[in-house]
Design an enzyme around this catalytic site. Structure first.
Site, mmCIF file in Angstrom:
data_model
loop_
_atom_site.group_PDB
_atom_site.id
_atom_site.type_symbol
_atom_site.label_atom_id
_atom_site.label_comp_id
_atom_site.label_asym_id
_atom_site.label_seq_id
_atom_site.Cartn_x
_atom_site.Cartn_y
_atom_site.Cartn_z
ATOM 1 N N SER A 139 -1.801 1.572 -0.355
ATOM 2 C CA SER A 139 -2.660 0.836 0.574
ATOM 3 C C SER A 139 -3.875 1.642 0.996
ATOM 4 O O SER A 139 -4.796 1.077 1.581
ATOM 5 C CB SER A 139 -1.866 0.362 1.791
ATOM 6 O OG SER A 139 -0.822 1.221 2.104
ATOM 7 N N HIS A 153 -3.011 -4.088 -4.814
ATOM 8 C CA HIS A 153 -2.548 -3.960 -3.432
ATOM 9 C C HIS A 153 -2.025 -5.301 -2.932
ATOM 10 O O HIS A 153 -2.797 -6.203 -2.638
ATOM 11 C CB HIS A 153 -3.718 -3.451 -2.566
ATOM 12 C CG HIS A 153 -3.375 -3.239 -1.131
ATOM 13 N ND1 HIS A 153 -4.289 -3.348 -0.121
ATOM 14 C CD2 HIS A 153 -2.203 -2.934 -0.533
ATOM 15 C CE1 HIS A 153 -3.696 -3.114 1.034
ATOM 16 N NE2 HIS A 153 -2.440 -2.863 0.812
ATOM 17 N N GLU A 176 -5.210 -7.685 -3.403
ATOM 18 C CA GLU A 176 -6.475 -6.943 -3.404
ATOM 19 C C GLU A 176 -6.400 -5.937 -4.557
ATOM 20 O O GLU A 176 -5.723 -4.918 -4.443
ATOM 21 C CB GLU A 176 -6.634 -6.219 -2.050
ATOM 22 C CG GLU A 176 -7.953 -5.500 -1.864
ATOM 23 C CD GLU A 176 -7.991 -4.674 -0.554
ATOM 24 O OE1 GLU A 176 -6.963 -4.100 -0.156
ATOM 25 O OE2 GLU A 176 -9.071 -4.606 0.056
ATOM 26 N N ASN A 207 -7.913 -2.673 4.796
ATOM 27 C CA ASN A 207 -7.437 -1.648 5.725
ATOM 28 C C ASN A 207 -8.561 -0.755 6.233
ATOM 29 O O ASN A 207 -8.480 -0.222 7.332
ATOM 30 C CB ASN A 207 -6.342 -0.805 5.070
ATOM 31 C CG ASN A 207 -5.026 -1.573 4.978
ATOM 32 O OD1 ASN A 207 -4.820 -2.530 5.725
ATOM 33 N ND2 ASN A 207 -4.166 -1.188 4.062
HETATM 34 P P1 NAI Z 1 9.468 1.898 1.187
HETATM 35 O O1 NAI Z 1 9.719 3.225 1.778
HETATM 36 O O2 NAI Z 1 10.075 0.689 1.778
HETATM 37 O O3 NAI Z 1 9.897 1.923 -0.335
HETATM 38 C C1 NAI Z 1 9.615 2.954 -1.235
HETATM 39 C C2 NAI Z 1 10.731 2.978 -2.263
HETATM 40 O O4 NAI Z 1 10.329 3.815 -3.337
HETATM 41 C C3 NAI Z 1 12.024 3.550 -1.721
HETATM 42 O O5 NAI Z 1 13.059 2.605 -1.972
HETATM 43 C C4 NAI Z 1 12.232 4.826 -2.510
HETATM 44 O O6 NAI Z 1 13.596 5.086 -2.794
HETATM 45 C C5 NAI Z 1 11.456 4.541 -3.767
HETATM 46 N N1 NAI Z 1 10.973 5.727 -4.460
HETATM 47 C C6 NAI Z 1 10.409 6.827 -3.933
HETATM 48 N N2 NAI Z 1 10.063 7.676 -4.894
HETATM 49 C C7 NAI Z 1 10.421 7.123 -6.054
HETATM 50 C C8 NAI Z 1 10.345 7.558 -7.421
HETATM 51 N N3 NAI Z 1 9.824 8.708 -7.750
HETATM 52 N N4 NAI Z 1 10.798 6.711 -8.368
HETATM 53 C C9 NAI Z 1 11.342 5.520 -8.021
HETATM 54 N N5 NAI Z 1 11.450 5.097 -6.753
HETATM 55 C C10 NAI Z 1 10.996 5.886 -5.781
HETATM 56 O O7 NAI Z 1 7.883 1.753 1.117
HETATM 57 P P2 NAI Z 1 6.996 0.429 1.075
HETATM 58 O O8 NAI Z 1 6.691 0.022 2.435
HETATM 59 O O9 NAI Z 1 7.598 -0.530 0.144
HETATM 60 O O10 NAI Z 1 5.638 0.985 0.447
HETATM 61 C C11 NAI Z 1 5.495 1.248 -0.932
HETATM 62 C C12 NAI Z 1 4.032 1.349 -1.248
HETATM 63 O O11 NAI Z 1 3.389 0.134 -0.910
HETATM 64 C C13 NAI Z 1 3.292 2.430 -0.485
HETATM 65 O O12 NAI Z 1 2.302 2.974 -1.318
HETATM 66 C C14 NAI Z 1 2.670 1.675 0.656
HETATM 67 O O13 NAI Z 1 1.523 2.285 1.163
HETATM 68 C C15 NAI Z 1 2.306 0.384 -0.025
HETATM 69 N N6 NAI Z 1 2.161 -0.758 0.841
HETATM 70 C C16 NAI Z 1 3.028 -0.994 1.875
HETATM 71 C C17 NAI Z 1 2.856 -2.092 2.699
HETATM 72 C C18 NAI Z 1 3.817 -2.360 3.798
HETATM 73 O O14 NAI Z 1 3.491 -3.188 4.668
HETATM 74 N N7 NAI Z 1 4.979 -1.758 3.841
HETATM 75 C C19 NAI Z 1 1.743 -3.035 2.487
HETATM 76 C C20 NAI Z 1 0.945 -2.751 1.331
HETATM 77 C C21 NAI Z 1 1.149 -1.637 0.567
#
Ligand code: NAI
Length: 696
Positions: free
Chosen positions: A410, A431, A443, A481
């Site tokens: 993001s 995104h 996005e 953002n």
């Molecule tokens: P999250 O913490 O819920 O999920 C991340 C997942 O990735 C975890 O389940 C973790 O076990 C897994 N993971 C970590 N390293 C890994 C690897 N090397 N290989 C495979 N799996 C791995 O995080 P979330 O919120 O889903 O965010 C993910 C991405 O999306 C981030 O870059 C965040 O900035 C972006 N994002 C998040 C939003 C939100 O509202 N939560 C909105 C838009 C983008």
């Protein structure tokens, strides 16, 4: 030029509208229909008339360009064509294929009978453009399907599949070969001398309707339709159909239509409609460049975002593998997906069969080897550059040479992520917004080396996933953002100066946002917000308010801990005196004398900085056009569509007002809050965003 073909099938005449691409009810179509109806009506050899559309569709709506250009339609207007239909003493039957929407469906409703192809869709989606149906649509729909169905369908603008339209009584039969069947139906009606069904006189569905129904429905949509004109005029008009004499009810529809047509909301919604289409066009990516086919996807990380993104692929029929670090994390992620789908079934938005089909396309994996045959990989791991670079390095080693490597970051630098691979031309940002299976916006973000074909592919992918797609340039926070930090940052400055969370949220919700900025913070988690804020670099002359950090330190993380800017009982937010004292303490530490702040000041100080940063984003080329920013804010950030998005809204209120606010804020807030050069220029010349020539 003939746009309505007059064809005789023995004693039945088919009036076939042939006006590509969608047979919109433009002036030549209306003229052709009227002429055809008169001719067939006067010919004693013609026993019945069928109205049909070429290009596989009945008219899909009014001609928006004609409507947008001044709005006074050239005669004959649709109502004159309909009057001719109803006055024709021979059966007039609509043969509906494809999509009969808006004015197109209103035309069909004025026929004596309607035959629809099983695959056809009908509907009156005018509300989405801030309008109400103005050619008897509210009246005839209600008379055929009853007020309950009309209220639901017309205030939401949904497209109704033909089988459902049959159940509702909107169409009289389904057919495979709709024109052939309609001809047979019309001929039979003539031979049997069937009494002609004038829909505007059909009364059985509108008699004995409880007046309570309308009051209850107004209340029901109050929260969702807050501040909007069209949904309430639609209800008035449907109510009139059930309670007033025919002529009076048609007049009420007409008055509602004119009021909506002339309202700024209609102008704003039409702007959004066109901006969403325009946003798909990328000037330096030629339409000759063919997107790569996406047959298989891999999503890395089964957290909040990864699971939702995988659901998007599966819903679009694309097999997707979800990759996690461990079996436990994977099971957790897959479990969440199942729970989300189950909720959709419970809500009735998806059938169990559709869900089973989607679930059969999602597979969990823990081994990168499975990424070898993917056409696209979407990474959604933690928002941490080191972790992301490791993932991309690994992917580079296993993914097929043609595969697109996308990141859901993001805020992080796409180029730095791309540099971890040997194929930066294949790396791009996709995104998604949370919850990714629900939010409409995608996005896409181009890096310095992203190839045109990679861009073309993720733009086409967005469309396939039923998203509204915008392309942004690479910068901290991209379009959405990057702008948001000024809006949410200012909310806390207002708290320091004397506002309360409930006042700020009330003003923004009154403007039309679904949620105010502080309620949103509580929903997303104040710890998450604080972490993002810490990662941002700001110049030395700028500061953040300490309020967010104080809340986090006290464990007030938002809804998930039952308290944040508010205290929560379930999901209900309740103003908390403890928060007010925390804020007052901050004010006093900063030596700020709290004062009463007017609602108007709150509105300007929250929204003008958003627009100001938007202008910088346009000037830097991060957004291709101002309209793209509107599309982002309407579809991703809850900005009310009926205000047209921040940039459109700013032009409506006058760009000079925004400049003036920024001049006021900049001295105390720091360099990033200075008025954008572009904004100052446009404000001085009195020009608008369109003068930049990028919207052409
Ligand atoms: P999250 O913490 O819920 O999920 C991340 C997942 O990735 C975890 O389940 C973790 O076990 C897994 N993971 C970590 N390293 C890994 C690897 N090397 N290989 C495979 N799996 C791995 O995080 P979330 O919120 O889903 O965010 C993910 C991405 O999306 C981030 O870059 C965040 O900035 C972006 N994002 C998040 C939003 C939100 O509202 N939560 C909105 C838009 C983008």
């Amino acid at each position: 030029m003939t746009v309505v073909n007059y064809r005789s099938e023995a004693d039945v005449v088919v009036l076939e509208i042939d006006y590509p691409p969608v047979n919109a009810l433009s002036h030549p179509v209306r003229e052709g229909l009227l002429e055809g109806l008169r001719k067939a009506g006067a010919d004693p050899l013609v026993k019945a008339i069928v109205i049909a559309g070429a290009q596989g569709t009945f008219p899909a709506g009014a001609d928006l360009n004609e409507m947008a250009s001044g709005l006074v339609l050239k005669a004959p207007i649709t109502r004159e064509v309909q009057a001719q239909m109803e006055a024709t003493p021979k059966p007039v039957v609509a043969a509906i294929a494809g999509t009969a929407l808006g004015g197109g469906f209103e035309l069909a409703l004025a026929c004596h009978w309607r035959i629809a192809a099983t695959s056809a869709k009908v509907g009156l989606p005018e509300v989405k453009l801030g309008l109400i149906p103005g050619a008897g649509g509210t009246q005839r729909f209600t008379r055929l399907a009853g007020p309950e169905a009309a209220l639901d369908a017309l205030t939401s603008g949904t497209h109704i599949p033909a089988p459902r339209a049959l159940e509702l009584g909107l169409v009289d039969a389904l057919a495979d070969d709709v024109v052939v069947e309609a001809i047979a139906f019309a001929r039979r009606a003539a031979q049997e001398d069937k009494p002609l069904r004038i829909v505007s006189d059909a009364a059985d569905r509108i008699t004995g309707v409880s007046p309570e129904l309308f009051a209850a429905f107004r209340k029901k949509i109050q929260a969702k339709a807050r501040g909007q004109l069209a949904p309430f005029r639609i209800i008035d008009s449907i109510e009139a159909a059930c309670t007033q004499p025919k002529e009076a009810a048609f007049r009420i529809e007409r008055e509602g239509f004119l009021e909506c047509r002339d309202s700024p909301q209609r102008k704003a919604l039409v702007h959004v409609f066109f901006a969403e289409r325009e946003a798909r066009k990328i000037p330096d990516v030629s339409s000759d460049i063919k997107p790569l086919p996406i047959r298989k996807a891999v999503v890395i990380g089964a957290g909040t975002m990864g699971g939702g993104i995988a659901m998007n692929f599966a819903n679009a029929g694309i097999p997707v593998a979800l990759l996690e670090l461990s079996r436990e994390a994977l099971d957790r992620g897959l479990g969440l997906i199942q729970k989300n789908y189950a909720a959709s079934v419970a809500r009735g938005s998806l059938t169990q069969a559709r869900v089973d089909e989607a679930l059969s396309l999602i597979h969990g994996i823990t081994d990168y080897g499975a990424a070898a045959d993917a056409d696209i990989v979407v990474e959604a791991v933690f928002e941490d550059m080191k972790v992301k670079r490791e993932v991309f390095e690994k992917l580079d080693g296993v993914a097929a040479p043609h595969a697109i490597l996308a990141t859901n970051t993001s805020t992080l630098d796409i180029d730095a992520i791309a540099a971890a691979t040997s194929r930066p031309e294949k790396v791009v940002g996709t995104h998604f917004f949370s919850p990714a299976n629900v939010m409409k916006l995608l996005e896409n973000v181009r890096g310095k080396h992203t190839a045109p074909q990679t861009i073309a592919t993720v733009m086409a992918l967005g469309k396939r996933l039923s998203k509204v797609v915008v392309l942004a340039g690479n910068c901290d926070g991209f379009i959405g953002n990057r702008m948001l930090q000024f809006y949410s940052g200012e909310a806390e400055f207002l708290l320091e100066e004397g506002a309360t969370p409930e006042q700020i949220d009330r003003v923004i919700e009154g403007f039309g946002f679904a949620m105010g900025p502080l309620a949103v913070r509580d929903l997303a988690g104040n710890d998450v917000g604080f972490m993002i804020r810490k990662s941002r670099r700001i110049p030395a002359d700028e500061r953040w308010s300490p309020i967010l950090q104080r809340l986090v330190e006290q464990g007030r993380l938002g809804q998930k801990t039952g308290k944040g800017f508010y205290r929560y009982e379930g999901r209900t937010r309740i103003p908390d005196p403890e928060v007010l004292s925390l804020i007052e303490r901050v004010s006093s530490e900063l030596g700020i004398r709290r004062r009463a702040i007017a609602d108007q000041e709150i509105l300007e100080r929250l929204l003008h900085p958003l627009v100001n940063e938007g202008a910088k984003i346009v000037d830097e080329g991060i957004a291709i056009r101002a309209g793209d920013i509107d599309v982002v804010y309407v579809n991703g950030y809850g900005f009310p569509a009926f205000r047209g998005g921040p940039m459109f809204w700013a032009e409506e209120i006058g760009l000079a007002n925004v400049v003036e606010t920024m001049r006021r804020l900049a001295p105390s807030h720091g360099t990033r809050w200075r008025p954008a050069a572009l904004l100052e220029r446009l404000a001085a010349s009195g020009e608008g965003w369109n003068s930049l020539g990028k919207n052409a």
